[in-house]
Design an enzyme around this catalytic site. Structure first.
Site: not given
Ligand SMILES: Nc1nc2c(ncn2[C@@H]2O[C@H](COP(=O)(O)OP(=O)(O)OP(=O)(O)O)[C@@H](O)[C@H]2O)c(=O)[nH]1
Length: 332
Positions: A212-213, A254
């Site tokens: 996970d990013i 992500e």
């Molecule tokens: N650009 C892009 N963003 C995406 C996609 N799928 C999901 N996201 C975004 O990925 C983000 C995931 O955020 P969170 O689940 O809060 O996780 P995070 O910010 O990585 O925080 P941690 O996982 O706790 O480190 C959200 O803002 C989603 O909108 C995609 O296909 N493209």
């Protein structure tokens, strides 16, 4: 890549076999009565009774959802021999030779392109011989009949062949679309689930790396969604350069998964650690800005009795631990 869509594809010959067996049984019962009672063709009637009995058996087995490849071969062998024998014994007047035009279609649908082409070619030659030696040969001009037969048969063959090429192409495209992540090109969640069902569940030697990013939302919020997308593509490419692409999946958002079969837990950890370090040391250059990223990874071994959801949950718990312990970590 394991094929989720191969299920309906491989169901087509099974379904066709089932209903063709039923149809062949019904038709041969009818022809048996016709030949025995009205035409007094005892030999032919006996052959048709045999085909009717065998095809009834195949139909009955297929109705119980039991499928054997040899039933398919046997059905088509009996059917082909029966059509050939009818043409040979009854001559062209009986018209049974017209059934030969249906054979290429059935061969292709039941056995696919390669075997379909081979069977169609063999049967074409056999029918040409039958036409030349048939009892009506003196009444008709056999060479003209053979020529017409060959041309008609070839055109049907060509249509079947083209159809099978197109069907396979469409099937491959659909399969790719169904199992591939549209953004990154790696496999998707469906593929992961299908591969999980396929893998030889060697307990203790299959590992899931759930990646996970960290703080990905910030990238979207700071640089925009398009940059977020580019980062996801780059991350997947980096992982792809590091582990075989057959083993990488995007779960959604992500989150990525690397599935490691026949591995030791130390190998799984080493692999996860090197992917983590790779991302940490890589600079993502987007919109004239260097973006530094980290990832967290949870590792879970496949345990006894685990289904897909349990396996994923176990990896997710380890990922959660890595996030809680400060991110940019591998937890096993
Ligand atoms: N650009 C892009 N963003 C995406 C996609 N799928 C999901 N996201 C975004 O990925 C983000 C995931 O955020 P969170 O689940 O809060 O996780 P995070 O910010 O990585 O925080 P941690 O996982 O706790 O480190 C959200 O803002 C989603 O909108 C995609 O296909 N493209």
């Amino acid at each position: 890549m394991n094929s989720l869509l191969s299920v309906p594809a491989s169901d087509l010959p099974k379904t066709l076999h089932k209903w063709l067996s039923g149809l062949v049984c019904g038709l041969h019962c009818f022809y048996f009565v016709l030949n025995m009672i009205f035409m007094q063709q005892m030999n032919l009637g006996a052959v048709q009774l045999l085909v009717a009995c065998c095809s009834f058996y195949f139909f009955w087995v297929a109705l119980k959802n039991r499928h054997y490849a040899w039933h398919r071969y046997m059905l088509m062998l009996l059917l082909t021999c029966n059509i050939l024998a009818s043409a040979l014994i009854m001559g062209l007047k009986a018209g049974s030779i017209f059934w030969s035009f249906a054979l290429p279609l059935w061969y292709y649908l039941l056995f696919g392109m390669k075997q379909g082409a081979v069977f169609t070619a063999i049967v074409a030659i056999l029918f040409m011989v039958v036409l030349l030696v048939n009892p009506d040969a003196e009444m008709i001009r056999p060479y003209r009949t053979v020529l017409n037969f060959v041309l008609a048969y070839l055109s049907i063959w060509l249509v079947c062949h083209m159809y099978e090429i197109q069907r396979k192409k469409s099937h491959d495209i659909l399969q790719r679309m169904a199992l591939q992540d549209g953004l990154t090109g790696v496999q998707n969640r469906h593929a992961l689930k299908a591969d999980f069902n396929r893998i030889n569940k060697q307990i203790g030697s299959t590992f899931m790396l759930l990646i996970d990013i960290d703080h990905f939302k910030r990238i979207n919020d700071t640089f925009g969604h398009d940059v977020g997308d580019n980062v996801l593509i780059e991350v997947s490419n980096l992982i792809r350069n590091h582990v075989p692409s057959n083993n990488i999946y995007r779960l959604g958002g992500e989150e990525f998964v690397v599935l490691m079969e026949n591995s030791h837990k130390d190998d799984a950890y080493r692999c996860a650690e090197s992917v983590r370090a790779l991302i940490e040391n890589y600079s993502f250059y987007q919109k004239e800005t260097n973006i530094d990223l980290t990832i967290s990874i949870g590792i879970a071994p496949l345990s006894v009795g685990q289904d897909f959801t349990d396996f994923l949950r176990a990896a997710d718990e380890k990922l959660y631990q890595a996030k809680n312990e400060g991110r940019n970590l591998v937890c096993k």
